[in-house]
Each structure stands twice: as C-alpha cells, then as structure tokens.
Write an enzyme that holds these catalytic residues in place. Structure first.
Site, PDB file in Angstrom:
ATOM      1  N   ASN A 112      65.718  72.116  36.611  1.00 59.66           N
ATOM      2  CA  ASN A 112      64.744  71.786  37.668  1.00 59.66           C
ATOM      3  C   ASN A 112      65.344  71.751  39.082  1.00 59.66           C
ATOM      4  O   ASN A 112      64.654  72.036  40.044  1.00 59.66           O
ATOM      5  CB  ASN A 112      64.010  70.479  37.352  1.00 59.66           C
ATOM      6  CG  ASN A 112      64.937  69.308  37.187  1.00 59.66           C
ATOM      7  OD1 ASN A 112      66.138  69.466  37.006  1.00 59.66           O
ATOM      8  ND2 ASN A 112      64.388  68.112  37.255  1.00 59.66           N
TER       9      ASN A 112
ATOM     10  N   GLU B 232      72.313  61.475  33.284  1.00 62.10           N
ATOM     11  CA  GLU B 232      71.090  61.420  34.095  1.00 62.10           C
ATOM     12  C   GLU B 232      69.980  62.010  33.234  1.00 62.10           C
ATOM     13  O   GLU B 232      69.858  63.224  33.108  1.00 62.10           O
ATOM     14  CB  GLU B 232      71.269  62.248  35.384  1.00 62.10           C
ATOM     15  CG  GLU B 232      72.319  61.722  36.330  1.00 62.10           C
ATOM     16  CD  GLU B 232      71.919  60.420  37.011  1.00 62.10           C
ATOM     17  OE1 GLU B 232      70.745  60.010  36.879  1.00 62.10           O
ATOM     18  OE2 GLU B 232      72.776  59.809  37.655  1.00 62.10           O
TER      19      GLU B 232
ATOM     20  N   CYS C 219      62.648  64.500  37.075  1.00 58.74           N
ATOM     21  CA  CYS C 219      62.940  63.409  36.133  1.00 58.74           C
ATOM     22  C   CYS C 219      62.433  62.048  36.612  1.00 58.74           C
ATOM     23  O   CYS C 219      61.996  61.231  35.820  1.00 58.74           O
ATOM     24  CB  CYS C 219      64.434  63.334  35.915  1.00 58.74           C
ATOM     25  SG  CYS C 219      65.309  63.133  37.474  1.00 58.74           S
TER      26      CYS C 219
ATOM     27  N   GLU D 287      74.921  58.891  40.388  1.00 54.35           N
ATOM     28  CA  GLU D 287      75.270  60.015  41.259  1.00 54.35           C
ATOM     29  C   GLU D 287      74.968  59.568  42.676  1.00 54.35           C
ATOM     30  O   GLU D 287      74.039  58.776  42.904  1.00 54.35           O
ATOM     31  CB  GLU D 287      74.468  61.263  40.873  1.00 54.35           C
ATOM     32  CG  GLU D 287      75.020  61.847  39.594  1.00 54.35           C
ATOM     33  CD  GLU D 287      74.388  63.141  39.138  1.00 54.35           C
ATOM     34  OE1 GLU D 287      73.196  63.352  39.373  1.00 54.35           O
ATOM     35  OE2 GLU D 287      75.116  63.924  38.522  1.00 54.35           O
TER      36      GLU D 287
HETATM   37  N1  LIG Z   1      67.837  61.834  35.369  1.00 49.85           N
HETATM   38  C1  LIG Z   1      68.032  62.948  36.028  1.00 49.85           C
HETATM   39  O1  LIG Z   1      68.703  62.932  37.034  1.00 49.85           O
HETATM   40  C2  LIG Z   1      67.421  64.254  35.545  1.00 49.85           C
HETATM   41  C3  LIG Z   1      67.381  65.343  36.406  1.00 49.85           C
HETATM   42  C4  LIG Z   1      66.812  66.527  35.966  1.00 49.85           C
HETATM   43  C5  LIG Z   1      66.283  66.620  34.672  1.00 49.85           C
HETATM   44  N2  LIG Z   1      66.334  65.554  33.864  1.00 49.85           N
HETATM   45  C6  LIG Z   1      65.765  65.620  32.499  1.00 49.85           C
HETATM   46  O2  LIG Z   1      66.081  66.855  31.900  1.00 49.85           O
HETATM   47  C7  LIG Z   1      65.054  67.271  31.015  1.00 49.85           C
HETATM   48  C8  LIG Z   1      64.651  68.687  31.317  1.00 49.85           C
HETATM   49  O3  LIG Z   1      65.760  69.500  31.441  1.00 49.85           O
HETATM   50  P1  LIG Z   1      66.247  70.475  30.271  1.00 49.85           P
HETATM   51  O4  LIG Z   1      65.079  70.933  29.473  1.00 49.85           O
HETATM   52  O5  LIG Z   1      67.157  71.493  30.860  1.00 49.85           O
HETATM   53  O6  LIG Z   1      67.114  69.472  29.386  1.00 49.85           O
HETATM   54  P2  LIG Z   1      67.994  69.795  28.081  1.00 49.85           P
HETATM   55  O7  LIG Z   1      68.501  68.491  27.620  1.00 49.85           O
HETATM   56  O8  LIG Z   1      67.264  70.655  27.148  1.00 49.85           O
HETATM   57  O9  LIG Z   1      69.188  70.710  28.647  1.00 49.85           O
HETATM   58  C9  LIG Z   1      70.048  70.264  29.660  1.00 49.85           C
HETATM   59  C10 LIG Z   1      71.354  71.017  29.582  1.00 49.85           C
HETATM   60  O10 LIG Z   1      72.038  70.674  28.382  1.00 49.85           O
HETATM   61  C11 LIG Z   1      72.457  71.855  27.711  1.00 49.85           C
HETATM   62  N3  LIG Z   1      72.511  71.541  26.283  1.00 49.85           N
HETATM   63  C12 LIG Z   1      71.504  71.611  25.374  1.00 49.85           C
HETATM   64  N4  LIG Z   1      71.941  71.188  24.175  1.00 49.85           N
HETATM   65  C13 LIG Z   1      73.241  70.838  24.317  1.00 49.85           C
HETATM   66  C14 LIG Z   1      74.233  70.340  23.428  1.00 49.85           C
HETATM   67  N5  LIG Z   1      73.980  70.076  22.140  1.00 49.85           N
HETATM   68  N6  LIG Z   1      75.469  70.096  23.917  1.00 49.85           N
HETATM   69  C15 LIG Z   1      75.759  70.314  25.225  1.00 49.85           C
HETATM   70  N7  LIG Z   1      74.854  70.812  26.107  1.00 49.85           N
HETATM   71  C16 LIG Z   1      73.613  71.071  25.661  1.00 49.85           C
HETATM   72  C17 LIG Z   1      71.421  72.879  28.119  1.00 49.85           C
HETATM   73  O11 LIG Z   1      71.876  74.196  27.908  1.00 49.85           O
HETATM   74  C18 LIG Z   1      71.214  72.530  29.573  1.00 49.85           C
HETATM   75  O12 LIG Z   1      72.239  73.076  30.371  1.00 49.85           O
HETATM   76  C19 LIG Z   1      63.941  66.278  31.233  1.00 49.85           C
HETATM   77  O13 LIG Z   1      63.941  65.327  30.204  1.00 49.85           O
HETATM   78  C20 LIG Z   1      64.288  65.620  32.550  1.00 49.85           C
HETATM   79  O14 LIG Z   1      63.775  64.340  32.726  1.00 49.85           O
HETATM   80  C21 LIG Z   1      66.901  64.383  34.266  1.00 49.85           C
HETATM   81  O1  LIG Z   2      65.029  65.610  38.537  1.00 45.13           O
HETATM   82  C1  LIG Z   2      65.466  64.518  38.736  1.00 45.13           C
HETATM   83  C2  LIG Z   2      66.001  63.944  39.963  1.00 45.13           C
HETATM   84  C3  LIG Z   2      66.971  64.813  40.642  1.00 45.13           C
HETATM   85  C4  LIG Z   2      66.674  65.598  41.717  1.00 45.13           C
HETATM   86  N1  LIG Z   2      67.795  66.246  42.082  1.00 45.13           N
HETATM   87  C5  LIG Z   2      68.818  65.913  41.261  1.00 45.13           C
HETATM   88  C6  LIG Z   2      70.166  66.302  41.246  1.00 45.13           C
HETATM   89  C7  LIG Z   2      71.013  65.781  40.277  1.00 45.13           C
HETATM   90  C8  LIG Z   2      70.495  64.892  39.351  1.00 45.13           C
HETATM   91  O2  LIG Z   2      71.312  64.417  38.387  1.00 45.13           O
HETATM   92  C9  LIG Z   2      69.173  64.477  39.383  1.00 45.13           C
HETATM   93  C10 LIG Z   2      68.325  65.002  40.325  1.00 45.13           C
END
Ligand SMILES: NC(=O)c1ccc[n+]([C@@H]2O[C@H](COP(=O)([O-])OP(=O)(O)OC[C@H]3O[C@@H](n4cnc5c(N)ncnc54)[C@H](O)[C@@H]3O)[C@@H](O)[C@H]2O)c1
Ligand SMILES: O=CCc1c[nH]c2ccc(O)cc12
Length: 475
Positions: free
Chosen positions: A138, A235, A269, A449
């Site tokens: 994202n 995160e 997120c 972060e």
């Molecule tokens: N808290 C935050 O700062 C934040 C920010 C952005 C997104 N998010 C969360 O991320 C999710 C959406 O993103 P997504 O679909 O890319 O998440 P995801 O967990 O599917 O993937 C995230 C990353 O992890 C990698 N990955 C997947 N399985 C793995 C494994 N077994 N071991 C190591 N790496 C692995 C993926 O290739 C990708 O690079 C949502 O739940 C969202 O809330 C959180």
């Molecule tokens: O998507 C969630 C919040 C967010 C926005 N920008 C960043 C960059 C790095 C992060 O770990 C979270 C987020």
C-alpha cells in the site's frame, strides 16, 4: 551488482489497471545469500563511519529523493494505483524521514556513569548488523524509506523485500542510496513473495526483521524470529475507531472521516473504519459524509484531479466487494458506493475500480465492523455516552490507531488516554509526521517507526565497566 538482478524465476506482475507493466525476477536462496554476504561486507565499512558522516550521506539521499519527487511519484502511482496527488505526499514523507534520521545520526550516544573509587562505566549505542525489511503493497516507497532511514542512520545494512504486487519503486530508492554514497550492498533489494521472505527471516546472519503487513504473516515472522532470537518490528493491521462527539466542528469531522477511510483506496492500515457518531448529530453527519463521498473523483490515478484510483488487484477487489455484500446480508444499509466501477475511458476498462462505500445501521458484531477490509468502506455506528463508546471502541483485538473529534479539550485528552491504540489523533486523522512514533498496541504489532524512539529498535546497548583501582578478589 544487486541481488535482484541475479534471479532465476520470472514472475509476471499484473498491476491495478489489469495490464503487465514490468517483469521482475524472484530471488531464491542463492540471491538471498549473495545479498546477505554483500550487506555484511558493506556493514563493516558503514558501521565504522561516524554518525555525522552517515548523516551527510542520508541528507544527500533525501535531497535526491526530493529532487526526483515527480519521477518517483509517477512510478509509485503505476506501481500501486494510488492517485499521483497522494503519491507525491508519500514521497515527501519519505525524504522527510531520511532527513529526520540523518539529523539524529550525529548525536546517537551512550551515557557515562560515575562509580565508587573513581571507577566508571559507559554505554555505547551500537548497530545490530544486517537488518531485513519486508513491505506491504500500500505504501511501497514510503515503507522502504521508513525502515531503511533509521536502520542506516544507526549504522546497519538493510536488505529490503517489497511486496510482489509493487516491486518497482523501491528500486529507485536503492539507486538513490547508491548515488548518494552508501557502500555497495548496504541497501539491497530482493524480489519475491513468502518463500523469499522466509529465506531472509531464517538467515543466520540476519540480525533483525522489520515487517509491515498482515497479522497472519506477522505471526509467522515472529515465530521465525523467535527461533533465531532476533528482534522484530511488526507494523500490522487495524480496525481503528474514529469517535465523533456531538460538540465537534462538524465540517472538520466530515473531512476527517473521509481522510480516515478513503486515502489510497481505503488500503491503509491505520484507517478509522469504525466511525462512532454521537446520536444527536448522526443524521446530519451521515448526510454530509455521503455527499462528500459521492463527490470523490475516481479514475486515471495519473490525472491531477483524480482522488481515487484502482484497488491493488482483482482478488483484493473481489474480497472488498464481498465484505459489502456480507454487510448487507447482516443488516447494514449501503448509503452510497460499494459497487464495481467501470470508468468511461476505454484504457481504464480493465482496472480494479470500485465506488467508495458508506455503510450505516452497523452493529458491533457485524463482520464489516470486526474485520479489517482494507478497501474504501466506512462503517458508521451510533453511540450515546463517552463511557459506552470507549468500551465499544476498545473491544477489538487490534490497536493500531484511533481518533476523536470534540471541542471539549478535557474530554479529548481523557478519551485519548483511554483508547487502547498506539496512535490517537485529536480533531484530525491519518496525520503521521515523521517526528512522531508510529506503531500498534495488541495484535497491531510492536516496535515503532519514526520518532526518536526508533533508534532503540535499530541499535543495541553495550555497557563498558572501567576499573580505576585494584581487583578485590574473594579468592
Ligand atoms: N501497521 C502498518 O504500518 C501497516 C502498513 C501497511 C499495511 N499493513 C497491513 O498489511 C496488510 C496488507 O498488506 P499485504 O497484503 O502486503 O500483507 P501480507 O502480510 O500478505 O504481505 C506483506 C509482506 O510479507 C511478505 N510475506 C508473505 N508471507 C511471508 C512469509 N511467510 N514470510 C516472510 N514474508 C512473507 C509478502 O511477500 C509481503 O512482502 C494489511 O493487513 C494491512 O493492515 C500494516
Ligand atoms: O498503511 C499503514 C500506515 C502507513 C502509511 N505509511 C507507512 C509506512 C510504513 C509503515 O510501516 C506504515 C505506514
């Protein structure tokens, strides 16, 4: 040569307009090992530099990102589908993060502690070694910046793996770090999905993993890190509450609710997707939110006036539309949006568009209120009292962010203190300046972060004792 250029498997990456824009190759064991080997060599050089010297290189990288904002923003828009308008802002927060940690690098220090008899101790803040960053799709460029800037400022090397859905923009960051003067291999990019991520997390020469993504993947990451006794930053996801009291400035609260739900197609997120509105203003608030939502311009994300682009991919679009369908089945009312959107422009026909959705008549036990949708879907819930809304807002396993709109300053701080979330925004939402720490409570993760505290997540403390007298032995 970077590890990502040495790969064997070819993966097609369809982007959010339904077309393939690039093909990158996936890193396997050989490439991951090479990346770690290069990172270790670069760490030896980088960690010996003074903080000021590291800061100077990071300042230069920040300057280059700022100078290349338009090029990077266009790349990010093509990479992710978010509007160019938003992508520019992501790039701004990225170079700001580099500047923030560049500024801190020169003043990272330990303490001097006087002890009896003239003896003393001191502490040294030392880097961890080779850190791994794993990102979600994202905020591809921003996530890589928010992880690498503190890692590098503290003297570490970083290997970064972007999401396979957004492999491109981070390559510009790698190019910029190299041109700014970091040693070759200090910031390296490997491409791939879960298998590559696992190889990185399990590598015995990796000292730390910083992960942004979903709770299920975060759980796997922490399990792998536990086996290697490695620190992690997680995160993760959220289902954050945004509480709107009847004494708020309504216009600001409406704007805040839109910002809390519809940036980056709702794929954020920390979005405030549970919008609790006090009964007295429910109708007025809802009417204005719906009007403003219907005005959101959906379309080609590269156009200046577009405010909502396509979602990340077809399965995700279908998942989000599925949540809307289920919400209706469970008794929620769709006030606007929630449908597949087919733009008039023929070149956008294959895009994964949907109309931003406002749901009302929501109840706390509905799926749309309990689960993270990660799309443009706002759920409005009504409440009577402060005590009631706090209880309901905290009734979730997540704890990433929260928000409150009120003109009552005492209530604002009381509510902020009671909300179980790592972030609380008073009278605004989704404002995450790099000077402030960002991260979650409960299942939304741990570690932070941004902000000064992040230095602690990328360094370790060594205590040195200095004897100024003779050894007193009991033997
Ligand atoms: N808290 C935050 O700062 C934040 C920010 C952005 C997104 N998010 C969360 O991320 C999710 C959406 O993103 P997504 O679909 O890319 O998440 P995801 O967990 O599917 O993937 C995230 C990353 O992890 C990698 N990955 C997947 N399985 C793995 C494994 N077994 N071991 C190591 N790496 C692995 C993926 O290739 C990708 O690079 C949502 O739940 C969202 O809330 C959180
Ligand atoms: O998507 C969630 C919040 C967010 C926005 N920008 C960043 C960059 C790095 C992060 O770990 C979270 C987020």
């Amino acid at each position: 040569m970077s590890a990502w250029q040495l790969c064997e498997v070819t993966l097609p990456f369809p982007v959010s307009l339904g077309r393939v824009i690039a093909t990158v190759t996936c890193s396997g064991e050989k490439e991951v090992n090479l990346a770690v080997q290069d990172a270790k060599a670069a760490f030896k050089i980088w960690s010996k530099k003074s903080g000021l010297e590291r800061g100077q290189i990071l300042f230069e990288a920040a300057r280059m990102i700022r100078e290349r904002t338009e090029e990077i923003a266009i790349m990010e828009t093509i990479n992710n589908g978010k509007s160019i308008f938003e992508a520019r802002d992501d790039i701004k927060t990225s170079w700001q993060c580099l500047e923030f940690f560049a500024g801190l690098a020169g003043s990272m220090a330990g303490e001097h502690i006087q002890l009896p008899g003239g003896s003393f101790g001191y502490t040294r803040r030392e880097p961890l070694g080779v850190c791994v960053g794993i990102g979600a799709w994202n905020y591809p460029f921003q996530i890589a910046s928010w992880k690498s800037a503190p890692a590098l400022a503290c003297g570490n090397a970083m290997i970064f793996k972007p999401s396979p859905f957004t492999p491109l923009s981070v390559l510009l960051l790698a190019e910029i770090y190299t041109e700014a003067g970091v040693p070759p291999g200090l910031f390296n990019v490997v491409q791939g999905g879960a298998a590559t991520g696992q190889l990185l997390c399990q590598h015995h020469d990796v000292a730390k993993v910083s992960f942004t993504g979903s709770v299920p993947t975060g759980t796997k990451i922490i399990e792998m890190a536990a086996k290697g006794i490695k620190p992690v930053t997680l995160e993760l996801g959220g289902k954050s509450p945004l509480i709107i009291f009847s004494d708020c400035d309504l216009e600001n609260a409406v704007k805040g609710a839109l910002i809390a739900n519809f940036l980056t197609q709702g794929e954020v997120c920390c979005n405030g997707t549970r919008v609790f509105v006090q009964k007295e203003i429910l109708d007025k608030f809802t009417e204005q939110v719906v009007k403003a939502t219907q005005r959101i311009k959906i379309g080609d994300p590269l156009l200046e006036d577009t405010r909502m682009g396509p979602l990340i991919n077809r399965p995700h679009l279908e998942r989000v539309l599925g949540f809307v369908k289920q919400a209706k089945e469970q008794g929620a009312k769709v006030l606007c949006g929630g449908d597949l959107h087919v733009p008039r422009d023929p070149k956008l026909k294959g895009g994964y568009y949907m109309t931003p959705c406002v749901l009302t008549d929501c109840k706390d036990d509905m799926t749309c209120v309990k689960e993270e949708i990660f799309g443009p879907v706002m759920s409005i819930l009504s409440f009577d009292t402060e005590a009631e809304v706090l209880e309901r807002a905290n009734n979730t396993t997540f704890g990433l962010a929260s928000g409150v709109f009120t003109r009552d300053v005492q209530r604002a701080h009381r509510v902020a203190a009671e909300l179980q979330a790592g972030v609380c925004c008073i009278n605004n939402y989704n404002i995450n300046p790099v000077e402030l720490p960002f991260g979650g409570y409960k299942k939304s993760g741990f570690g932070r972060e941004n902000g000064r505290v992040t230095v602690e997540c990328y360094s370790q403390l060594k205590t040195v004792y200095v004897e100024m007298g003779d050894v007193e032995s009991v033997f």
